[in-house]
Scaffold this active site. Structure first.
Site, PDB file in Angstrom:
ATOM      1  N   ASP A 166      -2.599  -1.202   4.147  1.00  0.00           N
ATOM      2  CA  ASP A 166      -1.699  -2.117   4.824  1.00  0.00           C
ATOM      3  C   ASP A 166      -0.649  -1.269   5.544  1.00  0.00           C
ATOM      4  O   ASP A 166      -0.500  -0.073   5.257  1.00  0.00           O
ATOM      5  CB  ASP A 166      -1.054  -3.041   3.787  1.00  0.00           C
ATOM      6  CG  ASP A 166       0.047  -3.892   4.371  1.00  0.00           C
ATOM      7  OD1 ASP A 166      -0.219  -4.633   5.322  1.00  0.00           O
ATOM      8  OD2 ASP A 166       1.187  -3.784   3.890  1.00  0.00           O
TER       9      ASP A 166
ATOM     10  N   ASP B  37       3.045  -2.607   7.044  1.00  0.00           N
ATOM     11  CA  ASP B  37       4.427  -2.946   6.693  1.00  0.00           C
ATOM     12  C   ASP B  37       4.597  -3.056   5.180  1.00  0.00           C
ATOM     13  O   ASP B  37       3.872  -3.797   4.515  1.00  0.00           O
ATOM     14  CB  ASP B  37       4.823  -4.274   7.343  1.00  0.00           C
ATOM     15  CG  ASP B  37       4.920  -4.170   8.853  1.00  0.00           C
ATOM     16  OD1 ASP B  37       5.741  -3.374   9.332  1.00  0.00           O
ATOM     17  OD2 ASP B  37       4.169  -4.885   9.548  1.00  0.00           O
TER      18      ASP B  37
ATOM     19  N   ASP C 147       1.014  -3.846  -0.429  1.00  0.00           N
ATOM     20  CA  ASP C 147       2.242  -4.190  -1.155  1.00  0.00           C
ATOM     21  C   ASP C 147       2.399  -5.679  -1.403  1.00  0.00           C
ATOM     22  O   ASP C 147       3.412  -6.096  -1.947  1.00  0.00           O
ATOM     23  CB  ASP C 147       3.473  -3.693  -0.375  1.00  0.00           C
ATOM     24  CG  ASP C 147       3.682  -4.465   0.918  1.00  0.00           C
ATOM     25  OD1 ASP C 147       2.717  -4.602   1.695  1.00  0.00           O
ATOM     26  OD2 ASP C 147       4.807  -4.956   1.142  1.00  0.00           O
TER      27      ASP C 147
END
Length: 219
Positions: free
Chosen positions: A12, A14, A168
């Site tokens: 991922d 961001d 995240d």
């Protein structure tokens, strides 16, 4: 935990490689205020990070009429792009990616960003050459739909079970589970550890050095 070695690592962006979750959440809040819709709290805004625009707005500003989505999106982009100059890679992210690249590990990105937004971010971070390919929310089905990872498995010609997703948010882990891809989480991004734990990833890391050590042992 597992001793398996993975052939492809999918990150991922961001909140995983880039310290941008504060700016994203703030842009959501400011966009809501700009157009006069009820402003969500910061925790709500953080929980939708990683989703495609339509899914995110359905959760964070559920009373927004569909015809006003472009207006919200324009204000969000204006606020986020203004803040982009302050967004940086997490400490240690570049060294980790350099090390993985030197090992010859194929790297990819699966992100809720638009393709144009990711291209701009990669250029700013000088990381265009680190990733073999990317999947963005406007290129295919957005998270948590498994399409991004399914398409990457086809592109790399590997079994989904030989790929690893690193993210995240719960959206990353849900996408991985639906695609038959193993996943690990990081707790320093948008979603709290408890949100990640309920998806039962292989591991959750509180720091990038801990993540790097684990990745180097499994690829």
């Amino acid at each position: 935990m597992t001793d398996k070695r993975y052939q492809v690592l999918v990150f991922d962006w961001d909140g995983t490689l880039v310290d941008s979750t504060t700016q994203i959440a703030e842009a959501i809040l400011r966009a809501a205020a700009d157009i006069g819709t009820p402003v969500p709290d910061r925790a709500q805004a953080s929980l939708v990070i990683g989703l495609g625009l339509a899914q995110a707005l359905a959760r964070v500003v559920p009373d927004l009429p569909p015809e006003r989505i472009p207006e919200f999106a324009a204000r969000y982009r204006a606020h986020y792009q203004y803040s982009e100059q302050h967004i940086r890679l997490f400490d240690g992210a570049l060294a980790m990616l350099d090390t993985l690249r030197e090992r010859g590990v194929p790297l990819a990105i699966a992100t809720g960003k638009t393709h144009a937004g990711l291209a701009r971010a990669l250029q700013s971070a000088r990381l265009e050459e680190h990733f073999a390919t990317v999947r963005c929310a406007d290129q295919t089905q957005p998270k948590p739909h498994p399409a991004m990872l399914q398409e990457l498995a086809i592109e790399f010609a590997v079994d989904p079970a030989d790929m690893l997703m690193i993210g995240d948010t719960a959206h990353d882990l849900q996408m991985a589970g639906s695609a038959g891809v193993a996943a690990v989480g990081v707790s320093y991004g948008a979603h709290p550890r408890a949100e990640l734990e309920r998806l039962q990833p292989l591991a959750i890391f509180d720091t990038l050095p801990a993540l790097q050590r684990w990745l180097l042992a499994h690829c």
